[in-house]
Every structure is written in C-alpha cells, then in structure tokens.
Motif scaffolding. Sequence first.
Motif, PDB file in Angstrom:
ATOM      1  N   MET A  28       0.844  -1.200   0.000  1.00 28.47           N
ATOM      2  CA  MET A  28       0.000   0.000   0.000  1.00 28.47           C
ATOM      3  C   MET A  28       0.880   1.250   0.000  1.00 28.47           C
ATOM      4  O   MET A  28       1.816   1.347   0.779  1.00 28.47           O
ATOM      5  N   ARG A  29       0.566   2.181  -0.888  1.00 30.37           N
ATOM      6  CA  ARG A  29       1.314   3.431  -0.980  1.00 30.37           C
ATOM      7  C   ARG A  29       0.697   4.476  -0.055  1.00 30.37           C
ATOM      8  O   ARG A  29      -0.509   4.655  -0.008  1.00 30.37           O
ATOM      9  N   LEU A  30       1.563   5.174   0.680  1.00 34.34           N
ATOM     10  CA  LEU A  30       1.125   6.238   1.577  1.00 34.34           C
ATOM     11  C   LEU A  30       1.804   7.528   1.150  1.00 34.34           C
ATOM     12  O   LEU A  30       3.029   7.566   0.998  1.00 34.34           O
ATOM     13  N   SER A  31       1.004   8.574   0.964  1.00 31.90           N
ATOM     14  CA  SER A  31       1.551   9.827   0.444  1.00 31.90           C
ATOM     15  C   SER A  31       1.116  11.008   1.302  1.00 31.90           C
ATOM     16  O   SER A  31       0.025  11.012   1.878  1.00 31.90           O
ATOM     17  N   ALA A  32       1.984  11.996   1.363  1.00 32.17           N
ATOM     18  CA  ALA A  32       1.667  13.281   1.992  1.00 32.17           C
ATOM     19  C   ALA A  32       1.890  14.372   0.950  1.00 32.17           C
ATOM     20  O   ALA A  32       2.914  14.373   0.264  1.00 32.17           O
ATOM     21  N   GLU A  33       0.936  15.265   0.854  1.00 32.44           N
ATOM     22  CA  GLU A  33       1.035  16.358  -0.122  1.00 32.44           C
ATOM     23  C   GLU A  33       0.972  17.695   0.598  1.00 32.44           C
ATOM     24  O   GLU A  33      -0.085  18.089   1.113  1.00 32.44           O
ATOM     25  N   GLN A  34       2.103  18.344   0.708  1.00 39.02           N
ATOM     26  CA  GLN A  34       2.211  19.706   1.231  1.00 39.02           C
ATOM     27  C   GLN A  34       1.490  19.867   2.573  1.00 39.02           C
ATOM     28  O   GLN A  34       0.714  20.801   2.772  1.00 39.02           O
ATOM     29  N   LEU A  35       1.788  18.964   3.507  1.00 38.08           N
ATOM     30  CA  LEU A  35       1.138  19.001   4.814  1.00 38.08           C
ATOM     31  C   LEU A  35       1.623  20.190   5.629  1.00 38.08           C
ATOM     32  O   LEU A  35       2.821  20.484   5.696  1.00 38.08           O
ATOM     33  N   GLY A  36       0.671  20.865   6.281  1.00 40.23           N
ATOM     34  CA  GLY A  36       1.000  21.971   7.171  1.00 40.23           C
ATOM     35  C   GLY A  36       0.193  21.891   8.447  1.00 40.23           C
ATOM     36  O   GLY A  36      -0.960  21.447   8.450  1.00 40.23           O
ATOM     37  N   TRP A  37       0.813  22.290   9.553  1.00 36.60           N
ATOM     38  CA  TRP A  37       0.133  22.283  10.853  1.00 36.60           C
ATOM     39  C   TRP A  37       0.741  23.380  11.713  1.00 36.60           C
ATOM     40  O   TRP A  37       1.957  23.480  11.842  1.00 36.60           O
ATOM     41  N   THR A  38      -0.126  24.204  12.298  1.00 37.64           N
ATOM     42  CA  THR A  38       0.324  25.297  13.159  1.00 37.64           C
ATOM     43  C   THR A  38      -0.375  25.188  14.505  1.00 37.64           C
ATOM     44  O   THR A  38      -1.586  24.941  14.565  1.00 37.64           O
ATOM     45  N   ALA A  39       0.380  25.340  15.595  1.00 35.05           N
ATOM     46  CA  ALA A  39      -0.187  25.324  16.935  1.00 35.05           C
ATOM     47  C   ALA A  39       0.420  26.453  17.749  1.00 35.05           C
ATOM     48  O   ALA A  39       1.651  26.589  17.805  1.00 35.05           O
ATOM     49  N   GLN A  40      -0.448  27.288  18.353  1.00 34.80           N
ATOM     50  CA  GLN A  40      -0.018  28.416  19.178  1.00 34.80           C
ATOM     51  C   GLN A  40       0.988  29.312  18.451  1.00 34.80           C
ATOM     52  O   GLN A  40       1.985  29.753  19.009  1.00 34.80           O
ATOM     53  N   GLY A  41       0.702  29.524  17.183  1.00 34.90           N
ATOM     54  CA  GLY A  41       1.537  30.399  16.377  1.00 34.90           C
ATOM     55  C   GLY A  41       2.830  29.787  15.891  1.00 34.90           C
ATOM     56  O   GLY A  41       3.608  30.455  15.205  1.00 34.90           O
ATOM     57  N   ARG A  42       3.066  28.525  16.221  1.00 38.80           N
ATOM     58  CA  ARG A  42       4.299  27.863  15.811  1.00 38.80           C
ATOM     59  C   ARG A  42       4.009  26.881  14.698  1.00 38.80           C
ATOM     60  O   ARG A  42       3.085  26.079  14.786  1.00 38.80           O
ATOM     61  N   ARG A  43       4.793  26.940  13.645  1.00 38.83           N
ATOM     62  CA  ARG A  43       4.622  26.065  12.484  1.00 38.83           C
ATOM     63  C   ARG A  43       5.285  24.715  12.774  1.00 38.83           C
ATOM     64  O   ARG A  43       6.509  24.582  12.699  1.00 38.83           O
ATOM     65  N   LEU A  44       4.474  23.704  13.141  1.00 39.12           N
ATOM     66  CA  LEU A  44       5.021  22.395  13.490  1.00 39.12           C
ATOM     67  C   LEU A  44       5.304  21.534  12.268  1.00 39.12           C
ATOM     68  O   LEU A  44       6.200  20.682  12.295  1.00 39.12           O
ATOM     69  N   LEU A  45       4.519  21.723  11.210  1.00 38.88           N
ATOM     70  CA  LEU A  45       4.796  21.086   9.920  1.00 38.88           C
ATOM     71  C   LEU A  45       4.683  22.148   8.840  1.00 38.88           C
ATOM     72  O   LEU A  45       3.730  22.922   8.818  1.00 38.88           O
ATOM     73  N   ASP A  46       5.655  22.140   7.947  1.00 39.56           N
ATOM     74  CA  ASP A  46       5.730  23.199   6.949  1.00 39.56           C
ATOM     75  C   ASP A  46       5.918  22.596   5.562  1.00 39.56           C
ATOM     76  O   ASP A  46       7.025  22.219   5.178  1.00 39.56           O
ATOM     77  N   ASN A  47       4.791  22.416   4.840  1.00 39.14           N
ATOM     78  CA  ASN A  47       4.832  22.020   3.430  1.00 39.14           C
ATOM     79  C   ASN A  47       5.575  20.685   3.236  1.00 39.14           C
ATOM     80  O   ASN A  47       6.448  20.557   2.390  1.00 39.14           O
ATOM     81  N   VAL A  48       5.178  19.662   4.008  1.00 37.39           N
ATOM     82  CA  VAL A  48       5.849  18.366   3.955  1.00 37.39           C
ATOM     83  C   VAL A  48       5.179  17.475   2.907  1.00 37.39           C
ATOM     84  O   VAL A  48       3.973  17.230   2.971  1.00 37.39           O
ATOM     85  N   SER A  49       5.965  16.974   1.974  1.00 40.22           N
ATOM     86  CA  SER A  49       5.479  16.055   0.940  1.00 40.22           C
ATOM     87  C   SER A  49       6.397  14.848   0.856  1.00 40.22           C
ATOM     88  O   SER A  49       7.629  14.994   0.908  1.00 40.22           O
ATOM     89  N   LEU A  50       5.798  13.674   0.758  1.00 44.38           N
ATOM     90  CA  LEU A  50       6.586  12.461   0.541  1.00 44.38           C
ATOM     91  C   LEU A  50       5.686  11.357   0.024  1.00 44.38           C
ATOM     92  O   LEU A  50       4.466  11.383   0.212  1.00 44.38           O
ATOM     93  N   ASP A  51       6.285  10.385  -0.645  1.00 39.22           N
ATOM     94  CA  ASP A  51       5.606   9.179  -1.101  1.00 39.22           C
ATOM     95  C   ASP A  51       6.368   7.990  -0.551  1.00 39.22           C
ATOM     96  O   ASP A  51       7.579   7.861  -0.775  1.00 39.22           O
ATOM     97  N   VAL A  52       5.662   7.115   0.163  1.00 37.69           N
ATOM     98  CA  VAL A  52       6.257   5.882   0.668  1.00 37.69           C
ATOM     99  C   VAL A  52       5.689   4.746  -0.160  1.00 37.69           C
ATOM    100  O   VAL A  52       4.474   4.538  -0.209  1.00 37.69           O
TER     101      VAL A  52
END
Length: 254
Positions: free
Chosen positions: A1-25
Amino acid sequence: MRLSAEQLGWTAQGRRLLDNVSLDVEPGETFGLVGPNGSGKTTLLRMLAGLRRPHSGAVLVDGRAMSAMRQRDIARCIALVEQHADTTDRVTARQVVALGRTPFLSPLRPWSSQDEAVVSRALDDVDMRHMADRLWHTLSGGERQRVHIARALAQQPQVLLLDEPTNHLDIRHQLSILRLVRQLPITVVIALHDLNQAMDCDRVGVMEAGRLIDMGPPGQVLTAERLHHTFGVHADLVDDPLDGSRIMRFRTVV
C-alpha cells in the motif's frame, strides 16, 4: 500500500510544526524518519495515521484522500505505535493486544477463534506471550512498549507507523523488534533516534523545524555534513568488522 503526503502543514499556538511536507512511501518500503527532538516527526506520523487532520495539504492512501475515508476503514489498513500510550484500566496484556482487532468486529462479525489466533501470534512476535495474563500496571516500560507493538501487529495493517518504537527496550528486544519490522511484507514508516538503526531503512527523511529537508537512501542522506548541520555532531563512517556494513561513530561538536 502506498502512503503519500502532499504539502502538509500544521500550526499550533503560532508555531509552524509542519511546513509544506510532501513524501511518497512505496508499497513494501521501510521509510525512516530522523531529526532532532521537536522537528515534527510525531506530528507527521499522527497525520499519516489519520489521528490529526492537517491544516493544509492532504494524506493519500493508494491515491485516495484519507479525509474521505471512515476512521474504521483507516484503522483496518494503518496501525500506529506511539511513543507514549497508557491506560488506567485494569486490563491484561492480552486484552490490550486484542484491541487491535476492534476495527474488524461488528454485530455481524463477532470475536472468533481466528481473532484469538492473531492475538496469540502478535504476542509471540514480541516475546510477550508468557506475560499475556499480566495486568498492565505490573509491566515495565519496555514490556508495555512490546505490548503496544503487538496490538498494532494484531491489526494486520498494510501500513505500520512507529514512533521511536525502541524507546525503553533493552538491546536484545531492540534488535528483535527491528528485525521483525524489516521482515514484515508491508509498508513501514518508522521514526528513529538511533541513526545507525536508520541505516537499515530503504530510505530516510530528515526532519528539521517542521520541514522535510532531505530524503533518499541512508548512505546518500546521512552524510557527515548533514549530521553536523542538523544534529550538531561529527560522524565518521566506518566498516563493521563483523559484516562489513557501514556504521557511524559520533563525536560532539565543540
């Protein structure tokens, strides 16, 4: 099974915890995630598991948007072993592992001897069958970690996500768990602190300040320059005298 992330972003309390993360496994690949504490590895794994929805971007399972999938369907194909997962319930090790079968049960499909066999096999795989009837609160940290891995194996996932699974384990069980994970015919994403363990992955991704800054075969990514820049250590690559594999010897940066 292929798992992919496309430009993932997550911000908490003004802090960017994930910034434009992309990958294909790729199907059947073992992908290692490495990076300093706070670099975003745990946040990324929880998004890949469907436990946290990204503020931007998308997770895809064989090309299908995870956001369009039911949680039960996600749990039938993806299992996550977290760093810290505890319970205050009076449950046995076997009962914790049996929770891995929950996504497959329903009024029309009750618990069966097949489920019992899957749970017993998972306990065997992590060397915990002899402690199956022990209460949770009597187990050590390492024993609890092995039970959580068994619970994930009992889900019989097509994708297994592990967040520093060797924490709390003695060296013998570290090696046996990693050997087991490598032998599974499934897709694996594993966050690791031990960079020598990451050398056995098919590919690795390096996280830094919420970004995926490098990705590729371990020998090409985990260079002396990268380790100096990202981890603040000097590393020498040497040949293991036992099998000739490349291992790292570390020195702190002064």
